[in-house]
Design an enzyme around this catalytic site. Structure first.
Site, PDB file in Angstrom:
ATOM      1  N   SER A 122      48.970 -19.295  43.425  1.00 15.17           N
ATOM      2  CA  SER A 122      49.734 -19.326  42.144  1.00 15.17           C
ATOM      3  C   SER A 122      50.217 -21.012  42.238  1.00 15.17           C
ATOM      4  CB  SER A 122      51.020 -18.345  42.415  1.00 15.17           C
ATOM      5  OG  SER A 122      52.072 -18.868  41.454  1.00 15.17           O
TER       6      SER A 122
ATOM      7  N   TYR B 123      57.972 -15.466  48.059  1.00 12.74           N
ATOM      8  CA  TYR B 123      56.899 -15.281  47.219  1.00 12.74           C
ATOM      9  C   TYR B 123      55.914 -16.805  47.347  1.00 12.74           C
ATOM     10  CZ  TYR B 123      53.792 -14.820  43.339  1.00 12.74           C
ATOM     11  OH  TYR B 123      52.496 -14.996  42.414  1.00 12.74           O
TER      12      TYR B 123
HETATM   13  N1  LIG Z   1      51.041 -12.250  36.875  1.00 12.97           N
HETATM   14  C1  LIG Z   1      51.199 -13.543  37.114  1.00 12.97           C
HETATM   15  O1  LIG Z   1      52.059 -14.127  36.267  1.00 12.97           O
HETATM   16  C2  LIG Z   1      50.779 -14.182  38.376  1.00 12.97           C
HETATM   17  C3  LIG Z   1      50.968 -15.743  38.386  1.00 12.97           C
HETATM   18  C4  LIG Z   1      50.169 -16.292  39.512  1.00 12.97           C
HETATM   19  C5  LIG Z   1      49.577 -15.684  40.419  1.00 12.97           C
HETATM   20  N2  LIG Z   1      49.650 -14.280  40.405  1.00 12.97           N
HETATM   21  C6  LIG Z   1      49.054 -13.663  41.262  1.00 12.97           C
HETATM   22  O2  LIG Z   1      47.919 -12.968  40.956  1.00 12.97           O
HETATM   23  C7  LIG Z   1      47.545 -11.579  41.594  1.00 12.97           C
HETATM   24  C8  LIG Z   1      47.488 -10.637  40.724  1.00 12.97           C
HETATM   25  O3  LIG Z   1      48.717 -10.552  39.837  1.00 12.97           O
HETATM   26  P1  LIG Z   1      48.948  -9.367  38.732  1.00 12.97           P
HETATM   27  O4  LIG Z   1      50.458  -9.785  38.277  1.00 12.97           O
HETATM   28  O5  LIG Z   1      47.807  -9.646  37.821  1.00 12.97           O
HETATM   29  O6  LIG Z   1      49.211  -8.060  39.670  1.00 12.97           O
HETATM   30  P2  LIG Z   1      49.545  -6.525  38.957  1.00 12.97           P
HETATM   31  O7  LIG Z   1      49.207  -6.489  37.647  1.00 12.97           O
HETATM   32  O8  LIG Z   1      51.044  -6.346  39.663  1.00 12.97           O
HETATM   33  O9  LIG Z   1      48.686  -6.016  39.823  1.00 12.97           O
HETATM   34  C9  LIG Z   1      48.640  -5.800  41.403  1.00 12.97           C
HETATM   35  C10 LIG Z   1      47.416  -5.078  42.029  1.00 12.97           C
HETATM   36  O10 LIG Z   1      47.382  -5.019  43.297  1.00 12.97           O
HETATM   37  C11 LIG Z   1      47.345  -3.562  43.780  1.00 12.97           C
HETATM   38  N3  LIG Z   1      48.311  -3.401  44.848  1.00 12.97           N
HETATM   39  C12 LIG Z   1      49.619  -3.814  45.073  1.00 12.97           C
HETATM   40  N4  LIG Z   1      49.864  -3.538  46.348  1.00 12.97           N
HETATM   41  C13 LIG Z   1      48.946  -3.232  46.998  1.00 12.97           C
HETATM   42  C14 LIG Z   1      48.701  -2.831  48.185  1.00 12.97           C
HETATM   43  N5  LIG Z   1      49.665  -2.919  49.209  1.00 12.97           N
HETATM   44  N6  LIG Z   1      47.363  -2.568  48.626  1.00 12.97           N
HETATM   45  C15 LIG Z   1      46.499  -2.598  47.877  1.00 12.97           C
HETATM   46  N7  LIG Z   1      46.715  -2.902  46.460  1.00 12.97           N
HETATM   47  C16 LIG Z   1      47.944  -3.120  46.013  1.00 12.97           C
HETATM   48  C17 LIG Z   1      47.950  -2.980  42.470  1.00 12.97           C
HETATM   49  O11 LIG Z   1      47.497  -1.371  42.419  1.00 12.97           O
HETATM   50  P3  LIG Z   1      48.189  -0.164  43.128  1.00 12.97           P
HETATM   51  O12 LIG Z   1      49.712  -0.236  42.676  1.00 12.97           O
HETATM   52  O13 LIG Z   1      47.465   0.794  42.964  1.00 12.97           O
HETATM   53  O14 LIG Z   1      48.139  -0.639  44.499  1.00 12.97           O
HETATM   54  C18 LIG Z   1      47.153  -3.565  41.392  1.00 12.97           C
HETATM   55  O15 LIG Z   1      46.195  -3.304  41.009  1.00 12.97           O
HETATM   56  C19 LIG Z   1      48.709 -11.648  42.758  1.00 12.97           C
HETATM   57  O16 LIG Z   1      48.244 -12.067  43.903  1.00 12.97           O
HETATM   58  C20 LIG Z   1      49.847 -12.365  41.989  1.00 12.97           C
HETATM   59  O17 LIG Z   1      50.654 -13.051  43.064  1.00 12.97           O
HETATM   60  C21 LIG Z   1      50.098 -13.592  39.195  1.00 12.97           C
END
Ligand SMILES: NC(=O)c1ccc[n+]([C@@H]2O[C@H](COP(=O)([O-])OP(=O)(O)OC[C@H]3O[C@@H](n4cnc5c(N)ncnc54)[C@H](OP(=O)(O)O)[C@@H]3O)[C@@H](O)[C@H]2O)c1
Length: 259
Positions: free
Chosen positions: A139, A152
């Site tokens: 990130s 985080y």
């Molecule tokens: N969204 C943002 O603004 C943002 C910004 C920068 C970086 N990121 C990074 O991008 C990545 C994705 O973020 P997102 O916001 O798109 O995520 P999200 O929509 O919250 O989705 C998270 C995914 O991870 C799975 N997950 C969560 N805990 C898990 C576990 N213990 N084991 C296996 N799977 C698991 C969830 O499915 P289940 O609940 O079914 O497990 C879901 O498929 C993350 O690494 C985040 O830190 C996000």
């Protein structure tokens, strides 16, 4: 031997968008998340739309024993993983001392330990097969300390540093390593707080930019001009100022909660 792109966190947000973008380019997929039902319907939909094979596996990657079981299955199968996308990650916001320890531990288990272990296990298989590609999702929060989301931001700093180091180390093995550092992304679970949706990129925009950058084997992938500037900014200011600014911004945008 059939080869797949393994995507963790593939049932939602960025992981789902990456799955779709890769399926569109004809990659057979192996999708992982904790809940089985969303994975099953995503697999069916992607197969229907793009005609690719989509396997899925429900696994809590933050549980070391379950992760061991999953890795053993891969080891024993004749499936080859050519692309590993470590996207599963969780966030924490707010005063560190007010967080439940179990939540902090879950974050470290998933964002750091599971990602590192997957790189180790799948990386070793890739090395045996003469190469592959790894994309770790960090990130822009990983470019500086993040008061009010301390663990985080620290976990993402780890992913950034680890991935860059791995890229150099694995060069001779034919394994390409990239790290994706998105800014705010409008994913379903994201708590936006006061951050306006207009400032966020969509998961699809980020995924499209990322698959193009992966094809060019870019080391650090930062989608969005504004995000690239934000990632550079800490190198232009002193660390105390960076800490103060990051703390002020994170405090403004964090969801309201008692501290
Ligand atoms: N969204 C943002 O603004 C943002 C910004 C920068 C970086 N990121 C990074 O991008 C990545 C994705 O973020 P997102 O916001 O798109 O995520 P999200 O929509 O919250 O989705 C998270 C995914 O991870 C799975 N997950 C969560 N805990 C898990 C576990 N213990 N084991 C296996 N799977 C698991 C969830 O499915 P289940 O609940 O079914 O497990 C879901 O498929 C993350 O690494 C985040 O830190 C996000």
């Amino acid at each position: 031997m059939p080869s797949y792109a393994l995507i963790t966190g593939a049932s939602s947000g960025l992981g789902l968008a990456m799955a779709e973008a890769l399926a569109r380019r004809g990659y057979p997929l192996l999708l992982v998340a904790r809940q089985r039902d969303p994975l099953e319907s995503i697999a069916t939909e992607l197969t229907q739309r793009f005609g690719v094979e989509v396997l899925f596996r429900a696994c809590d990657l933050g549980e070391p024993l379950r992760l061991s079981g999953f890795l053993l299955e891969i080891e024993e199968s004749d499936r080859r993983i050519d692309l590993l996308v470590n996207c599963a990650g969780i966030r924490s916001y707010g005063h560190f001392l007010a967080q439940e320890w179990a939540d902090e531990q879950d974050l470290i288990e998933l964002n750091i330990l599971a990602l590192t272990r997957l790189c180790h296990a799948i990386g070793n298989r890739m090395a045996v097969h003469g190469g592959g590609q790894i994309l770790n999702v960090a990130s822009i929060a990983g470019f500086q300390p993040g008061p009010w989301m301390a663990s985080y931001a620290a976990s993402k700093a780890y992913v950034l540093s680890f991935s860059e180091a791995l890229r150099e180390e694995l060069r001779q093995t034919g394994i390409k390593v990239s790290v994706l550092c998105p800014g705010p992304v409008l994913s379903p679970h994201r708590v936006i707080g006061r951050l306006r949706a207009a400032r966020c990129m969509s998961p699809e925009e980020v995924a499209l930019y990322t698959v193009r950058a992966l094809a060019r084997n870019r080391a650090i992938i930062i989608p969005g001009k504004r995000n690239r500037w934000l990632a550079r900014a800490p190198r232009l200011t002193s660390r105390w100022l960076t800490r103060k600014l990051a703390g002020t911004i994170n405090k403004m945008f964090r969801p309201h909660q008692p501290l």
